[in-house]
Design an enzyme around this catalytic site. Structure first.
Site, PDB file in Angstrom:
ATOM      1  CB  ALA A  61      -0.986   0.247   1.245  1.00  0.00           C
ATOM      2  N   GLY A 100       0.937  -5.385   0.877  1.00  0.00           N
ATOM      3  CA  GLY A 100      -0.262  -5.222   0.045  1.00  0.00           C
ATOM      4  C   GLY A 100       0.416  -5.924  -1.211  1.00  0.00           C
ATOM      5  CD  GLU A 103      -2.493  -7.768   2.178  1.00  0.00           C
ATOM      6  OE1 GLU A 103      -2.310  -6.600   1.895  1.00  0.00           O
ATOM      7  OE2 GLU A 103      -3.301  -8.300   3.120  1.00  0.00           O
ATOM      8  CD  GLU A 123       1.473  -5.833   5.356  1.00  0.00           C
ATOM      9  OE1 GLU A 123       2.316  -6.536   5.909  1.00  0.00           O
ATOM     10  OE2 GLU A 123       0.713  -5.728   4.406  1.00  0.00           O
TER      11      GLU A 123
HETATM   12  C1  3H9 Z   1       0.272  -2.088   3.339  1.00  0.00           C
HETATM   13  O1  3H9 Z   1       0.465  -2.712   2.283  1.00  0.00           O
HETATM   14  C2  3H9 Z   1      -1.134  -2.480   3.848  1.00  0.00           C
HETATM   15  C3  3H9 Z   1      -1.745  -3.531   3.327  1.00  0.00           C
HETATM   16  O2  3H9 Z   1      -1.667  -4.663   3.832  1.00  0.00           O
HETATM   17  C4  3H9 Z   1      -3.293  -3.437   3.567  1.00  0.00           C
HETATM   18  C5  3H9 Z   1      -4.029  -2.233   3.296  1.00  0.00           C
HETATM   19  C6  3H9 Z   1      -5.480  -2.167   3.327  1.00  0.00           C
HETATM   20  N1  3H9 Z   1       4.711   3.556   0.007  1.00  0.00           N
HETATM   21  O3  3H9 Z   1      13.716   2.289   1.637  1.00  0.00           O
HETATM   22  P1  3H9 Z   1      13.968   2.993   0.612  1.00  0.00           P
HETATM   23  C7  3H9 Z   1       9.580   4.953  -0.506  1.00  0.00           C
HETATM   24  S1  3H9 Z   1       1.291  -1.207   4.366  1.00  0.00           S
HETATM   25  C8  3H9 Z   1       5.145   4.640  -0.124  1.00  0.00           C
HETATM   26  O4  3H9 Z   1      14.982   4.037   0.829  1.00  0.00           O
HETATM   27  P2  3H9 Z   1      15.375   0.620  -0.286  1.00  0.00           P
HETATM   28  C9  3H9 Z   1      10.418   5.348   0.522  1.00  0.00           C
HETATM   29  O5  3H9 Z   1       9.748   6.267   1.322  1.00  0.00           O
HETATM   30  C10 3H9 Z   1       2.851  -1.201   3.159  1.00  0.00           C
HETATM   31  N2  3H9 Z   1       6.587   4.958  -0.389  1.00  0.00           N
HETATM   32  O6  3H9 Z   1      14.711   2.046  -0.397  1.00  0.00           O
HETATM   33  C11 3H9 Z   1      11.605   6.052  -0.029  1.00  0.00           C
HETATM   34  O7  3H9 Z   1      11.193   7.236  -0.494  1.00  0.00           O
HETATM   35  P3  3H9 Z   1      12.183   8.486  -0.615  1.00  0.00           P
HETATM   36  C12 3H9 Z   1       3.513  -2.281   3.523  1.00  0.00           C
HETATM   37  C13 3H9 Z   1       7.445   4.019  -0.274  1.00  0.00           C
HETATM   38  O8  3H9 Z   1      15.629   0.067  -1.561  1.00  0.00           O
HETATM   39  C14 3H9 Z   1      11.759   5.089  -1.418  1.00  0.00           C
HETATM   40  O9  3H9 Z   1      10.515   4.526  -1.538  1.00  0.00           O
HETATM   41  N3  3H9 Z   1       5.101  -2.289   2.657  1.00  0.00           N
HETATM   42  C15 3H9 Z   1       6.790   2.822   0.324  1.00  0.00           C
HETATM   43  O10 3H9 Z   1      16.320   0.424   0.936  1.00  0.00           O
HETATM   44  C16 3H9 Z   1      12.879   4.233  -1.245  1.00  0.00           C
HETATM   45  O11 3H9 Z   1      12.721   3.498  -0.286  1.00  0.00           O
HETATM   46  C17 3H9 Z   1       5.861  -1.931   3.282  1.00  0.00           C
HETATM   47  O12 3H9 Z   1       5.877  -1.870   4.459  1.00  0.00           O
HETATM   48  C18 3H9 Z   1       5.491   2.271   0.478  1.00  0.00           C
HETATM   49  N4  3H9 Z   1       4.865   1.160   0.697  1.00  0.00           N
HETATM   50  O13 3H9 Z   1      14.209  -0.449   0.453  1.00  0.00           O
HETATM   51  C19 3H9 Z   1       7.353  -1.591   2.607  1.00  0.00           C
HETATM   52  N5  3H9 Z   1       8.027   1.707   0.360  1.00  0.00           N
HETATM   53  O14 3H9 Z   1      13.295   8.278  -1.495  1.00  0.00           O
HETATM   54  C20 3H9 Z   1       8.118  -0.696   3.168  1.00  0.00           C
HETATM   55  C21 3H9 Z   1       9.171   2.437  -0.068  1.00  0.00           C
HETATM   56  O15 3H9 Z   1      11.510   9.855  -0.940  1.00  0.00           O
HETATM   57  N6  3H9 Z   1       9.247  -0.159   2.293  1.00  0.00           N
HETATM   58  N7  3H9 Z   1       8.647   3.867  -0.082  1.00  0.00           N
HETATM   59  O16 3H9 Z   1      12.752   8.564   0.864  1.00  0.00           O
HETATM   60  C22 3H9 Z   1      10.590  -0.946   2.516  1.00  0.00           C
HETATM   61  O17 3H9 Z   1      10.658  -1.695   3.269  1.00  0.00           O
HETATM   62  C23 3H9 Z   1      11.562  -0.404   1.621  1.00  0.00           C
HETATM   63  O18 3H9 Z   1      11.373   0.759   1.208  1.00  0.00           O
HETATM   64  C24 3H9 Z   1      11.932  -1.288   0.332  1.00  0.00           C
HETATM   65  C25 3H9 Z   1      12.918  -0.445  -0.329  1.00  0.00           C
HETATM   66  C26 3H9 Z   1      12.200  -2.648   0.652  1.00  0.00           C
HETATM   67  C27 3H9 Z   1      10.529  -1.405  -0.510  1.00  0.00           C
END
Ligand code: 3H9
Length: 718
Positions: A61, A100, A103, A123
């Site tokens: 998400a 998500g 999912e 999450e």
């Molecule tokens: C969910 O899914 C809820 C659902 O189950 C149900 C809903 C009903 N959204 O970490 P990085 C941005 S909850 C928006 O530096 P990496 C991050 O802010 C979600 N932005 O890179 C950054 O921006 P900026 C569950 C996101 O390569 C840029 O991407 N998902 C999101 O070291 C680069 O990120 C998570 O919890 C996002 N979902 O790591 C995943 N994700 O450059 C969370 C990232 O402006 N994300 N950004 O600072 C991560 O764990 C890591 O970002 C990821 C990449 C492994 C993806």
């Protein structure tokens, strides 16, 4: 958004497009729904592949949308639309399928992953649970114990582990999208009855109750007050005990409970704060986007005590060639052995490549002549460090970065010992340096932007979260620790016990209370600093024993040190331990008697001190210092302070960090409580609200992202 194309004539391809991680924003969800309808309505299309642009399937998400009003189609009907499709839908998982995103993949009928992909439900780290059917589908697919593990820990799994668990159907080293297209063609026309996970019965192991009981105990032990892990367990429980539709209702209820909790807000704030600190700026205007780091291939570490060894390991594991220097033969060989052990344990436990060959050991400082960067980690003594910096300045090739691992000494004073003060910065690692994620990069008034950028990048390469901070006594973390510790000492004088203070702080969410931490790190550490500062005067008696520089001072820590009570290492400190080096803290009747005698000697009458006072005095004094740090321009923003406290000082992540917490409590309330305690204890330092805190409180408690607008143009303290 989502793009639609037709490949190989009969495969409809939906490509998620939302850089950087193809998060499921409103536009992406709308795109998926529209393109699914299109693929299902085109008679030539026999199967569908869903993939993500730029080698990333989907990061879940879109967290950036969480604070705003929900628009676009919700996720749950979207995944149901995909699962119910009459044509096979194949997920082509490259890079990441998280939250998500996973999912979405689980709603597809098949999943093909690239071997380098990582999958997971993170999450829980955002204070949430997988709320688009993840808690109901995953246990049906891989069983309850494995699903509980993934959902409650948030850990990512490799494609190979995902295959082993049964999450993905195939893993490929080649192009996963091409493989998915081929696969989609091969399953065209096949029945999908057995491919819709929501229709699977949830496996019920015979020892179901015991499994859930164990899972609950496990999360209670590790969650330290965070509510999401336990709620995740409840959601998985619903998958086993309720039919799918009812389970989904329960998942929705539990998700909204978490979504509207302060903890989810704090954890999401923290997620962005941890990323915001890489966009650093300094008090004299240097910035991350205008400062270019220098290349560093070879580094040196001077001094191989506990910190130097950890730094050496961390550098070698990050791929740097390292010259490790310790001037005494015996210490050098002990250090060599210890470093080898640490590297081997790292390889065994975390699969980090063994890096013995990256390190060269030497007894001579001359060995650092050809390195690009030096990290000095000798004993915390200004005179010694000055000598080392003079030597380094003479030995090293021109342009070498000279960094110090001091935890609070003046960087500028050290820089002034060298021919190029602009090449000097602090790199303050936290013990154990090869494990702890935090690095304070301390710039002095003369440090060049390029040098700050290099140290920040080095930290990142070493897997650390680097935070740029200005030069002042204790920098950010240790400077804020001082008033926190002082209040804890004063509370003992006024009638509290170490156990009581620690219990309040642990209930708040700290892994350890202040006195247990003090016993662990050694009471003698602070004692040495206080002695060097001329604060310890053993001969003092009467009132003057409790006054320094016109303010109240508690000599309790000094008195314990004078009795040889240095904490765990001596088996006695604020607590007692079964032996020197023992780890289990037990209340010590001797200490209680000592406190009574101390109070009697100084005419203090013990009073009842409640939970609220312990918490407010310790935390608000620390927070007040945080505002002073912002006011002085030592930290550029509240996020820097919060990240330092969560990663370096055990502040509970689900409370966002001290500055975020202050905003949640209400800055006016923090001011009001500090003033209240200051009135009662006018001579106690740390209780007078600083002017930035007052100013922000008076301007109506603005949201934390607006504080920077109120913070005056920062200026250096030195
Ligand atoms: C969910 O899914 C809820 C659902 O189950 C149900 C809903 C009903 N959204 O970490 P990085 C941005 S909850 C928006 O530096 P990496 C991050 O802010 C979600 N932005 O890179 C950054 O921006 P900026 C569950 C996101 O390569 C840029 O991407 N998902 C999101 O070291 C680069 O990120 C998570 O919890 C996002 N979902 O790591 C995943 N994700 O450059 C969370 C990232 O402006 N994300 N950004 O600072 C991560 O764990 C890591 O970002 C990821 C990449 C492994 C993806």
């Amino acid at each position: 958004m989502a793009l639609y194309s037709r490949v190989s004539g009969s495969v409809g391809m939906i490509t998620l497009q939302n850089p950087p991680v193809n998060a499921l924003s409103a536009a992406v969800r709308q795109g998926i729904v529209d393109m699914m309808h299109r693929a299902l309505s085109e008679p030539e299309v026999k199967s569908v592949v869903i993939c993500g642009q730029n080698g990333k399937f989907c990061g879940g998400a879109d967290i950036r949308e969480f604070g705003a009003k929900m628009t676009g189609p919700p996720l749950v009907p979207m995944v149901h639309l995909i699962e119910a499709a009459s044509k096979p839908v194949v997920a082509a998982i490259e890079g990441i399928a998280l939250g998500g995103g996973l999912e979405l993949a689980l709603s597809c009928h098949y999943r093909i992953a690239h071997s380098k992909a990582r999958l997971g439900f993170p999450e829980v780290a955002l204070g949430l649970l997988p709320g688009a059917g993840g808690t109901q589908r995953l246990p049906r697919l891989i069983g309850v114990p494995a699903a509980l593990d993934l959902i409650t820990t948030g850990r990512h799994v490799t494609a190979a582990e995902a295959r082993q668990l049964g999450i993905v159907d195939e893993v490929t080293d080649l192009n996963a999208v091409d493989a998915a297209v081929k696969f989609a063609q091969s399953v065209t026309g096949k029945s999908l009855d057995a491919r819709r996970i929501s229709t699977y019965p949830c496996p019920r192991p015979p020892d179901l109750d015991a499994i859930f009981e164990r899972a609950m105990q496990q999360v209670r032990r590790s969650a330290r007050g965070a509510i999401a892990p336990g709620t995740c367990v409840q959601a998985v429980h619903a998958a086993v005990t309720l039919p799918y539709a009812k389970g989904m209702e329960r998942e929705r209820e539990l998700f909204s409970l978490l979504f509207t909790s302060g903890q989810a807000r704090a954890l999401q704030y923290y997620f962005f704060a941890q990323r915001a600190v890489s966009r650093w700026s300094t008090a004299n205007g240097a910035r991350w986007d205008t400062s270019k780091p220098r290349p560093v291939r070879k580094a040196a570490v001077i001094g191989l005590g506990t910190m130097g060894r950890g730094i050496t390991v961390s550098l070698a594991q990050a791929g740097f060639s390292v010259v490790a220097v310790e001037t005494q033969e015996k210490q050098l060989s002990e250090a060599k052995q210890a470093v080898s052990g640490m590297l081997e344990r790292g390889a065994k436990r975390r699969g980090v490549p063994l890096a013995h060959d990256k390190i060269k050991y030497s007894c001579s400082v001359q060995a650092v002549a050809d390195v690009d960067l030096v990290i000095e980690a000798v004993f915390e003594d200004m005179a010694l460090k000055k000598t080392v910096f003079q030597q380094l300045s003479a030995i090293c090739k021109p342009g070498v970065l000279l960094c110090t691992n001091t935890s609070g000494l003046d960087i500028d004073e050290l820089a002034s010992q060298t021919q190029s003060p602009e090449l000097v910065v602090g790199m303050h690692f936290f013990a154990p340096a090869h494990v702890m994620q935090l690095l304070e990069v301390v710039y002095g008034p003369r440090s060049s932007p390029e040098v700050v950028a290099t140290a920040m990048q080095m930290g990142k390469k070493m897997g650390k979260v680097s935070v740029a901070v200005g030069n002042c006594r204790g920098f950010v973390g240790n400077r804020m620790l001082k008033p926190y510790l002082e209040q804890a000492f004063f509370l003992l004088e006024e009638g509290a016990t170490p156990e009581q203070v620690d219990q309040v702080l642990e209930e708040f969410g700290f892994a350890m209370g202040v006195f247990k931490v003090s016993d662990l790190s050694g009471l003698d550490v602070g004692w040495k600093v206080r002695k060097a500062d001329g604060l310890v005067s053993p001969a003092s008696t009467g009132t003057s024993a409790r006054i320094r520089g016109g303010s109240r001072y508690s000599p309790l820590g000094d008195l314990l040190c004078e009795r040889g009570r240095f904490g765990q290492k001596t088996g006695r400190g604020w607590y007692q331990y079964d032996k020197p080096g023992g780890r289990v803290a037990k209340p010590d009747p001797w200490l209680h008697g000592f406190l009574e005698e101390y109070r009697a000697q100084h005419g203090l009458v013990a009073r009842h001190i409640d939970h609220q006072e312990v918490l407010e005095r310790c935390l608000y004094a620390l927070i007040n210092e945080g505002f002073q740090i912002l006011q002085d321009g030592i930290a550029a923003g509240p996020e820097d302070i919060d990240v330092i406290y969560v990663l370096g000082y055990g502040w509970p992540r689900h409370r966002g960090g001290p500055m975020f917490y202050a905003g949640q409590v209400g800055l006016d309330k923090v001011v009001e409580r500090l003033e209240h305690y200051q009135q009662i204890h006018p001579d106690v330092p740390g209780l007078q609200p600083c002017s930035l805190l007052r100013k922000l409180a008076a301007s109506g408690n603005p949201a934390i992202h607006k504080w920077r607008e109120v913070i005056q143009k920062p200026r250096s303290q030195l």
